[in-house]
Design a protein around this motif. Sequence first.
Motif, PDB file in Angstrom:
ATOM      1  N   GLY A  32       0.793  -1.216   0.000  1.00  0.00           N
ATOM      2  CA  GLY A  32       0.000   0.000   0.000  1.00  0.00           C
ATOM      3  C   GLY A  32       0.832   1.277   0.000  1.00  0.00           C
ATOM      4  N   PRO A  33       1.817   1.421   0.910  1.00  0.00           N
ATOM      5  CA  PRO A  33       2.631   2.631   0.918  1.00  0.00           C
ATOM      6  C   PRO A  33       3.368   2.870  -0.399  1.00  0.00           C
ATOM      7  N   VAL A  34       3.804   1.800  -1.046  1.00  0.00           N
ATOM      8  CA  VAL A  34       4.491   1.942  -2.333  1.00  0.00           C
ATOM      9  C   VAL A  34       3.539   2.491  -3.387  1.00  0.00           C
ATOM     10  N   ALA A  35       2.308   1.975  -3.399  1.00  0.00           N
ATOM     11  CA  ALA A  35       1.315   2.482  -4.349  1.00  0.00           C
ATOM     12  C   ALA A  35       1.040   3.956  -4.106  1.00  0.00           C
ATOM     13  N   LEU A  36       1.009   4.366  -2.838  1.00  0.00           N
ATOM     14  CA  LEU A  36       0.791   5.767  -2.516  1.00  0.00           C
ATOM     15  C   LEU A  36       1.917   6.632  -3.074  1.00  0.00           C
ATOM     16  N   VAL A  37       3.162   6.185  -2.900  1.00  0.00           N
ATOM     17  CA  VAL A  37       4.310   6.957  -3.371  1.00  0.00           C
ATOM     18  C   VAL A  37       4.301   7.077  -4.898  1.00  0.00           C
ATOM     19  N   VAL A  38       4.039   5.965  -5.586  1.00  0.00           N
ATOM     20  CA  VAL A  38       4.031   5.985  -7.053  1.00  0.00           C
ATOM     21  C   VAL A  38       2.918   6.885  -7.575  1.00  0.00           C
ATOM     22  N   ALA A  39       1.725   6.779  -6.979  1.00  0.00           N
ATOM     23  CA  ALA A  39       0.622   7.638  -7.396  1.00  0.00           C
ATOM     24  C   ALA A  39       0.956   9.106  -7.164  1.00  0.00           C
ATOM     25  N   GLY A  40       1.588   9.390  -6.031  1.00  0.00           N
ATOM     26  CA  GLY A  40       1.995  10.762  -5.763  1.00  0.00           C
ATOM     27  C   GLY A  40       3.021  11.260  -6.764  1.00  0.00           C
ATOM     28  N   GLY A  41       3.964  10.394  -7.149  1.00  0.00           N
ATOM     29  CA  GLY A  41       4.966  10.789  -8.139  1.00  0.00           C
ATOM     30  C   GLY A  41       4.360  11.082  -9.489  1.00  0.00           C
ATOM     31  N   LEU A  42       3.415  10.257  -9.923  1.00  0.00           N
ATOM     32  CA  LEU A  42       2.735  10.509 -11.192  1.00  0.00           C
ATOM     33  C   LEU A  42       2.021  11.848 -11.169  1.00  0.00           C
ATOM     34  N   SER A  43       1.342  12.118 -10.069  1.00  0.00           N
ATOM     35  CA  SER A  43       0.582  13.357  -9.970  1.00  0.00           C
ATOM     36  C   SER A  43       1.494  14.573  -9.974  1.00  0.00           C
ATOM     37  N   VAL A  44       2.561  14.532  -9.179  1.00  0.00           N
ATOM     38  CA  VAL A  44       3.402  15.719  -9.041  1.00  0.00           C
ATOM     39  C   VAL A  44       4.169  16.024 -10.322  1.00  0.00           C
ATOM     40  N   GLN A  45       4.617  15.002 -11.047  1.00  0.00           N
ATOM     41  CA  GLN A  45       5.403  15.269 -12.245  1.00  0.00           C
ATOM     42  C   GLN A  45       4.534  15.746 -13.410  1.00  0.00           C
ATOM     43  N   PHE A  46       3.340  15.192 -13.558  1.00  0.00           N
ATOM     44  CA  PHE A  46       2.447  15.712 -14.592  1.00  0.00           C
ATOM     45  C   PHE A  46       1.967  17.114 -14.215  1.00  0.00           C
ATOM     46  N   GLY A  47       1.806  17.360 -12.928  1.00  0.00           N
ATOM     47  CA  GLY A  47       1.495  18.712 -12.491  1.00  0.00           C
ATOM     48  C   GLY A  47       2.627  19.676 -12.767  1.00  0.00           C
ATOM     49  N   SER A  48       3.872  19.215 -12.615  1.00  0.00           N
ATOM     50  CA  SER A  48       5.029  20.067 -12.906  1.00  0.00           C
ATOM     51  C   SER A  48       5.117  20.405 -14.388  1.00  0.00           C
ATOM     52  N   ALA A  49       4.786  19.433 -15.238  1.00  0.00           N
ATOM     53  CA  ALA A  49       4.773  19.707 -16.671  1.00  0.00           C
ATOM     54  C   ALA A  49       3.726  20.767 -17.007  1.00  0.00           C
ATOM     55  N   LEU A  50       2.572  20.688 -16.348  1.00  0.00           N
ATOM     56  CA  LEU A  50       1.550  21.711 -16.547  1.00  0.00           C
ATOM     57  C   LEU A  50       2.026  23.067 -16.036  1.00  0.00           C
ATOM     58  N   ALA A  51       2.782  23.068 -14.937  1.00  0.00           N
ATOM     59  CA  ALA A  51       3.298  24.313 -14.379  1.00  0.00           C
ATOM     60  C   ALA A  51       4.269  24.990 -15.345  1.00  0.00           C
ATOM     61  N   VAL A  52       5.065  24.197 -16.077  1.00  0.00           N
ATOM     62  CA  VAL A  52       5.980  24.776 -17.064  1.00  0.00           C
ATOM     63  C   VAL A  52       5.202  25.551 -18.125  1.00  0.00           C
ATOM     64  N   LEU A  53       4.046  25.021 -18.508  1.00  0.00           N
ATOM     65  CA  LEU A  53       3.207  25.726 -19.479  1.00  0.00           C
ATOM     66  C   LEU A  53       2.614  27.005 -18.896  1.00  0.00           C
ATOM     67  N   LEU A  54       2.472  27.053 -17.572  1.00  0.00           N
ATOM     68  CA  LEU A  54       1.897  28.224 -16.910  1.00  0.00           C
ATOM     69  C   LEU A  54       2.918  29.333 -16.671  1.00  0.00           C
ATOM     70  N   MET A  55       4.213  28.998 -16.676  1.00  0.00           N
ATOM     71  CA  MET A  55       5.240  29.978 -16.337  1.00  0.00           C
ATOM     72  C   MET A  55       5.241  31.223 -17.228  1.00  0.00           C
ATOM     73  N   PRO A  56       5.005  31.120 -18.541  1.00  0.00           N
ATOM     74  CA  PRO A  56       4.976  32.351 -19.343  1.00  0.00           C
ATOM     75  C   PRO A  56       3.894  33.335 -18.893  1.00  0.00           C
ATOM     76  N   ARG A  57       2.869  32.865 -18.224  1.00  0.00           N
ATOM     77  CA  ARG A  57       1.797  33.753 -17.762  1.00  0.00           C
ATOM     78  C   ARG A  57       2.114  34.422 -16.430  1.00  0.00           C
ATOM     79  N   ALA A  58       2.718  33.657 -15.518  1.00  0.00           N
ATOM     80  CA  ALA A  58       2.875  34.170 -14.160  1.00  0.00           C
ATOM     81  C   ALA A  58       4.311  34.168 -13.660  1.00  0.00           C
ATOM     82  N   GLY A  59       5.247  33.620 -14.424  1.00  0.00           N
ATOM     83  CA  GLY A  59       6.618  33.526 -13.954  1.00  0.00           C
ATOM     84  C   GLY A  59       6.805  32.385 -12.974  1.00  0.00           C
ATOM     85  N   ALA A  60       8.054  32.025 -12.733  1.00  0.00           N
ATOM     86  CA  ALA A  60       8.341  30.882 -11.868  1.00  0.00           C
ATOM     87  C   ALA A  60       7.847  31.110 -10.444  1.00  0.00           C
TER      88      ALA A  60
END
Length: 317
Positions: A32-60
């Motif tokens: 269970g804890p491993v599944a939690l970590v992997v799910a969290g990693g998937l979420s945070v990295q795809f969120g980071s990719a979305l954040a890169v697209l947002l940077m031209p609007r609001a800056g880092a």
Amino acid sequence: MGTAVGPEAPAVPVGGARGGRGPTGLAGHRFGPVALVVAGGLSVQFGSALAVLLMPRAGALGVVTLRLVLAAAVLLIVCRPKVRGYGRADWGTIVAFGAAMAGMNILFYQAADRIPLGAAVTLEVLGPLILSVVASRRMMNLLWAGLALGGVVLLSGGGFDRLDPLGAAFALAAGAMWATYIVFSARTGRRFPQADGLALAMAFGAVLSLPLGIAEAGDKLLVPSTIGLGLAVALMSSVLPYTLELLALRRLPAPTFAILMSLEPAIAATAGFLILSQALSLTDALAIALVIAASMGAVRTQVRAAARERGRGGVAG
């Protein structure tokens, strides 16, 4: 600091009961804890990719502020944490955890603004890898950390000499803050019920980042479409992954958790390919295979060690 978290057992044994809002079904399983970590990693990295697209609007710094402020608002509304009944050590943990979150995000987005996402995460993950070596008391964890480090180096293409030096420095500093985050996330999970400590720490981190974001982005932070994208980043990169990681750290030793963080460059490379059109090479694929193998090995080592501990406890009983 590493000694404090390395040998400590999870606050709640695997398979133990937990009432309230805890995910008893998933976390009760030994993986269970491993599944939690992997799910969290998937979420945070795809969120980071979305954040890169947002940077031209609001800056880092503007993206960091949107992420932390909106994430704090969501967590405070959902968790409604109590603020009474805690001692000075508890609040000191919250302050340290919130500062680590703010510092990790500020430094990472400064890096992602200057170097590719995959390279930034590859450098950043060195922090958890070093933590796993320092905190671990098992030789096998040294082996898995070394294998993961080999994958990280391979994913970098053998060197970072072509990267912006300041961006690389920001990523390395973010890695140090990431290791600090792991330590204080574990402590917060033990001191505060459910995700209450996370909500309080996120609020403190948001307060720290707010002046920086306002100084860089100003009224751009109030554009409705920017707020909408910022909310998506906050949910994907903060609310969901930090909650999952906090729950995982209640049951998973910090050294094993740190080695599992070696999956992050692989996830980031996938997110970069799907969202930012960054192609994967055969070398990248081999590097991903190495870090996945290291993570699987770390998990198996942890599960076997826990089984031996339970066996000795049964004999002693």
